[in-house]
Write an enzyme that holds these catalytic residues in place. Structure first.
Site, PDB file in Angstrom:
ATOM      1  N   HIS A  78       0.824  -1.208   0.000  1.00 48.46           N
ATOM      2  CA  HIS A  78       0.000   0.000   0.000  1.00 48.46           C
ATOM      3  C   HIS A  78       0.865   1.267   0.000  1.00 48.46           C
ATOM      4  CE1 HIS A  78       0.312  -0.833   4.403  1.00 48.46           C
ATOM      5  NE2 HIS A  78       0.329   0.483   4.513  1.00 48.46           N
ATOM      6  N   CYS A 163     -31.255  -2.760  -6.927  1.00 53.75           N
ATOM      7  CA  CYS A 163     -32.283  -3.413  -6.106  1.00 53.75           C
ATOM      8  C   CYS A 163     -33.691  -3.095  -6.595  1.00 53.75           C
ATOM      9  CB  CYS A 163     -32.125  -2.988  -4.654  1.00 53.75           C
ATOM     10  SG  CYS A 163     -32.401  -1.211  -4.402  1.00 53.75           S
TER      11      CYS A 163
END
Length: 198
Positions: A78, A163
């Site tokens: 990272h 959804c």
């Protein structure tokens, strides 16, 4: 333009269904001569089909990061990514990771990149969540906090969500995200079209 002079974009994807747009986003950034790498949360992997990405695109996750480090002196992925990238683009940024970044939590490769990010380099975030999550009272202060740090928001849009609900929370259109990225990564590029300059 040589590969060493190409701007480097790190894309972060979180656990939103909008991660399915990653191949399109990567392709459009590549068409603009940008180097691209991708970091994903474990939940983002659920929506990602790596075979649809252009060949050679690195997709990095917690699994890759922990496999790379065994002892002192080994790479810390990272941190290496923070040094590599000219711009960090989090698209999509789900409600969970928004809350983590706003709180300083860094428990995966993506949030560790965000926590270590150089404030002198641009960070763009593209929220994506269900309308009910978007309208929760915690969301607006978290968005405002990230913007107060100098991060650039590409605002979500109203649409029919996966959804079936209709309302705010859909990730911004890919073309809008790409244009914002080009403006911020090349703010004084005289060769950019006028509408892509700051």
């Amino acid at each position: 333009m040589s590969s060493t002079s190409r701007k480097k974009i790190l894309i972060g994807c979180t656990g939103s269904v909008a991660t399915i747009k990653l191949p399109q986003l990567v392709e459009k950034l590549w068409q603009n001569n940008l180097d691209v790498r991708v970091v994903v949360t474990e939940k983002a992997k659920h929506f990602l089909k790596e075979a649809e990405l252009p060949p050679g695109i690195q997709v990095l996750s917690d699994t890759v990061e922990w496999a790379a480090w065994q002892d002192r002196g080994d790479p810390v992925l990272h941190i290496d990514l923070v040094k590599w990238a000219d711009l960090f683009l989090i698209a999509p940024l789900d409600a969970n990771t928004l809350g983590k970044i706003a709180s300083g939590i860094c428990d995966n490769i993506l949030t560790c990149v965000a926590r270590a990010w150089d404030p002198l380099k641009p960070l763009i975030f593209c929220p994506a969540m269900n309308t009910k999550m978007w309208e929760h009272p915690v969301t607006a202060p978290q968005i405002a906090l990230l913007k107060s740090w100098g991060y650039k928001e590409v605002t979500c849009i109203s649409k029919t969500l996966m959804c079936g609900d209709v309302g705010m929370g859909g990730m911004a259109e890919v073309d809008n995200i790409v244009q914002t990225t080009l403006r911020l990564v090349n703010p004084w590029d005289p060769y950019s079209p006028p509408d892509l300059r700051l």
